[in-house]
Design a protein around this motif. Sequence first.
Motif, PDB file in Angstrom:
ATOM      1  N   UNK A 182     -53.598  38.213 111.892  1.00 21.09           N
ATOM      2  CA  UNK A 182     -53.376  36.840 111.453  1.00 21.09           C
ATOM      3  C   UNK A 182     -51.941  36.459 111.784  1.00 21.09           C
ATOM      4  N   UNK A 183     -51.768  35.366 112.506  1.00 23.62           N
ATOM      5  CA  UNK A 183     -50.425  34.832 112.740  1.00 23.62           C
ATOM      6  C   UNK A 183     -50.396  33.423 112.173  1.00 23.62           C
ATOM      7  N   UNK A 184     -49.468  33.186 111.241  1.00 19.76           N
ATOM      8  CA  UNK A 184     -49.355  31.876 110.617  1.00 19.76           C
ATOM      9  C   UNK A 184     -48.191  31.135 111.247  1.00 19.76           C
ATOM     10  N   UNK A 185     -48.334  29.816 111.382  1.00 18.75           N
ATOM     11  CA  UNK A 185     -47.201  28.996 111.782  1.00 18.75           C
ATOM     12  C   UNK A 185     -47.398  27.605 111.212  1.00 18.75           C
ATOM     13  N   UNK A 186     -46.328  26.824 111.218  1.00 17.71           N
ATOM     14  CA  UNK A 186     -46.455  25.440 110.749  1.00 17.71           C
ATOM     15  C   UNK A 186     -47.300  24.677 111.771  1.00 17.71           C
ATOM     16  N   UNK A 187     -48.544  24.237 111.508  1.00 18.86           N
ATOM     17  CA  UNK A 187     -49.266  24.454 110.277  1.00 18.86           C
ATOM     18  C   UNK A 187     -50.662  24.893 110.642  1.00 18.86           C
ATOM     19  N   UNK A 188     -50.808  26.098 110.974  1.00 18.08           N
ATOM     20  CA  UNK A 188     -52.142  26.608 111.318  1.00 18.08           C
ATOM     21  C   UNK A 188     -52.219  28.116 111.088  1.00 18.08           C
ATOM     22  N   UNK A 189     -53.473  28.563 110.971  1.00 15.64           N
ATOM     23  CA  UNK A 189     -53.751  29.997 110.858  1.00 15.64           C
ATOM     24  C   UNK A 189     -54.418  30.443 112.137  1.00 15.64           C
TER      25      UNK A 189
ATOM     26  N   UNK B 214     -66.457  34.120 123.105  1.00 20.70           N
ATOM     27  CA  UNK B 214     -65.903  34.227 124.442  1.00 20.70           C
ATOM     28  C   UNK B 214     -64.522  34.841 124.484  1.00 20.70           C
ATOM     29  N   UNK B 215     -64.470  36.144 124.664  1.00 16.59           N
ATOM     30  CA  UNK B 215     -63.185  36.804 124.856  1.00 16.59           C
ATOM     31  C   UNK B 215     -63.306  37.595 126.138  1.00 16.59           C
ATOM     32  N   UNK B 216     -62.336  37.455 127.015  1.00 17.13           N
ATOM     33  CA  UNK B 216     -62.426  38.197 128.269  1.00 17.13           C
ATOM     34  C   UNK B 216     -61.902  39.613 128.103  1.00 17.13           C
ATOM     35  N   UNK B 217     -60.886  39.784 127.218  1.00 19.53           N
ATOM     36  CA  UNK B 217     -60.324  41.128 127.064  1.00 19.53           C
ATOM     37  C   UNK B 217     -60.125  41.445 125.593  1.00 19.53           C
ATOM     38  N   UNK B 218     -60.293  42.702 125.252  1.00 17.73           N
ATOM     39  CA  UNK B 218     -60.028  43.133 123.882  1.00 17.73           C
ATOM     40  C   UNK B 218     -58.521  43.079 123.639  1.00 17.73           C
ATOM     41  N   UNK B 219     -58.141  43.139 122.360  1.00 14.81           N
ATOM     42  CA  UNK B 219     -56.722  43.118 122.012  1.00 14.81           C
ATOM     43  C   UNK B 219     -55.981  44.259 122.690  1.00 14.81           C
ATOM     44  N   UNK B 220     -56.595  45.460 122.646  1.00  9.24           N
ATOM     45  CA  UNK B 220     -55.936  46.631 123.212  1.00  9.24           C
ATOM     46  C   UNK B 220     -55.753  46.472 124.718  1.00  9.24           C
ATOM     47  N   UNK B 221     -56.786  45.920 125.395  1.00 11.65           N
ATOM     48  CA  UNK B 221     -56.675  45.744 126.845  1.00 11.65           C
ATOM     49  C   UNK B 221     -55.610  44.695 127.174  1.00 11.65           C
TER      50      UNK B 221
ATOM     51  N   UNK C 275     -60.618  42.244 116.943  1.00 13.54           N
ATOM     52  CA  UNK C 275     -60.282  43.386 117.815  1.00 13.54           C
ATOM     53  C   UNK C 275     -60.790  43.200 119.237  1.00 13.54           C
ATOM     54  N   UNK C 276     -61.929  42.502 119.388  1.00 11.04           N
ATOM     55  CA  UNK C 276     -62.466  42.295 120.733  1.00 11.04           C
ATOM     56  C   UNK C 276     -61.737  41.219 121.502  1.00 11.04           C
ATOM     57  N   UNK C 277     -60.722  40.582 120.874  1.00  8.15           N
ATOM     58  CA  UNK C 277     -59.950  39.556 121.556  1.00  8.15           C
ATOM     59  C   UNK C 277     -60.408  38.142 121.238  1.00  8.15           C
ATOM     60  N   UNK C 278     -61.496  37.990 120.427  1.00 11.01           N
ATOM     61  CA  UNK C 278     -61.945  36.655 120.048  1.00 11.01           C
ATOM     62  C   UNK C 278     -60.887  35.990 119.171  1.00 11.01           C
ATOM     63  N   UNK C 279     -60.538  34.732 119.513  1.00  5.91           N
ATOM     64  CA  UNK C 279     -59.496  34.043 118.761  1.00  5.91           C
ATOM     65  C   UNK C 279     -60.071  32.802 118.112  1.00  5.91           C
ATOM     66  N   UNK C 280     -59.549  32.473 116.953  1.00  3.74           N
ATOM     67  CA  UNK C 280     -59.963  31.235 116.312  1.00  3.74           C
ATOM     68  C   UNK C 280     -58.811  30.706 115.488  1.00  3.74           C
TER      69      UNK C 280
END
Length: 310
Positions: free
Chosen positions: A106-113, A212-219, A118-123
């Motif tokens: 989780x990365x928070x910033x003004x103003x969103x979460x 839709x994630x092309x790469x996992x976090x580790x990759x 782990x598979x690289x999917x982001x939301x």
Amino acid sequence: MEPTKGVELWPVQLSQHAQQVDWVILAFTALLVVLVLPVFAAMIYFAVKYRRGSMADRSPSASRNVWLEASWSVIPFLLAGVFFAWAASLYFDLFHPPADSLGIDVVAKQWMWKFEHPGGQREIDTLHVPVNTPVELTMISEDVIHSLYFPALRIKQDVLPGRYTRLWFKADKVGEYHLHCAEFCGTDHARMGGSLIVLDPEGYQRWLGQAGADTSLAAAGEALFRKYGCSGCHGANSSVRAPNLAGVYGSPVPLDGGGTVIADERYIRDSVLFPKKQVAAGYKPIMPTFQGQVSEEDLLKLIAYIKSLS
Ligand code: CUA
């Protein structure tokens, strides 16, 4: 799915922890009523009995009962002690996620979460999780202090700049629930919220596929490891003497000048941003700092890569 929108005075209990928190609150409220009601009743009774002009007997009482006097301090103290132990054990649970937890960044910033699976999917502002599965959030802020709050789970944790904090939960009902920022963080603080969507295991797998994630976090971390030139020194066939990072995650690292430190997320992050702070024993402090060059999201990916080497 039953969306739970609007003002909620008593949100659904989405986990065992939520039920237990409610029990502590209800039982403690009941205890307070039991302790406070007699005091108020006695106050009203005496106010009436000894009102000005009443004929009540005001001569000093001859008898004194020390045991009775001590009891109304000792009994409430012991009762409060029971609640202290009960609430403390619930609180400690929050810091002991099960080992098989699903890790989400989780990365928070003004103003969103921003959430990253782990598979690289982001939301953004919406978090999809599987039901009946422990989920552990590793959280950091890009700017000011935020706080991630899930009313239905009865959990809340500050999200700080420069330091990872954690939160874990196991949602036991499929549905859509609120998440909020619970720390005033600027103009749009009130709008810094969204939804927690709990899916059945198949639904979560389907969502992962669609997200839709092309790469996992580790990759992705491995690509960054080369992009930032980390592999130049930490790689297997490098001519520079730098610690090999395979298997380092979670293990003790002896430090230059004595002491050891466990190579956790914090240590890895600090080693990238403040390499002179805790130098591994036997190595020269030659690593350059990457402060201001690597974003928090990239740091989490680098950490995911280093974890994957274990
Ligand atoms: Cu972020 Cu309030």
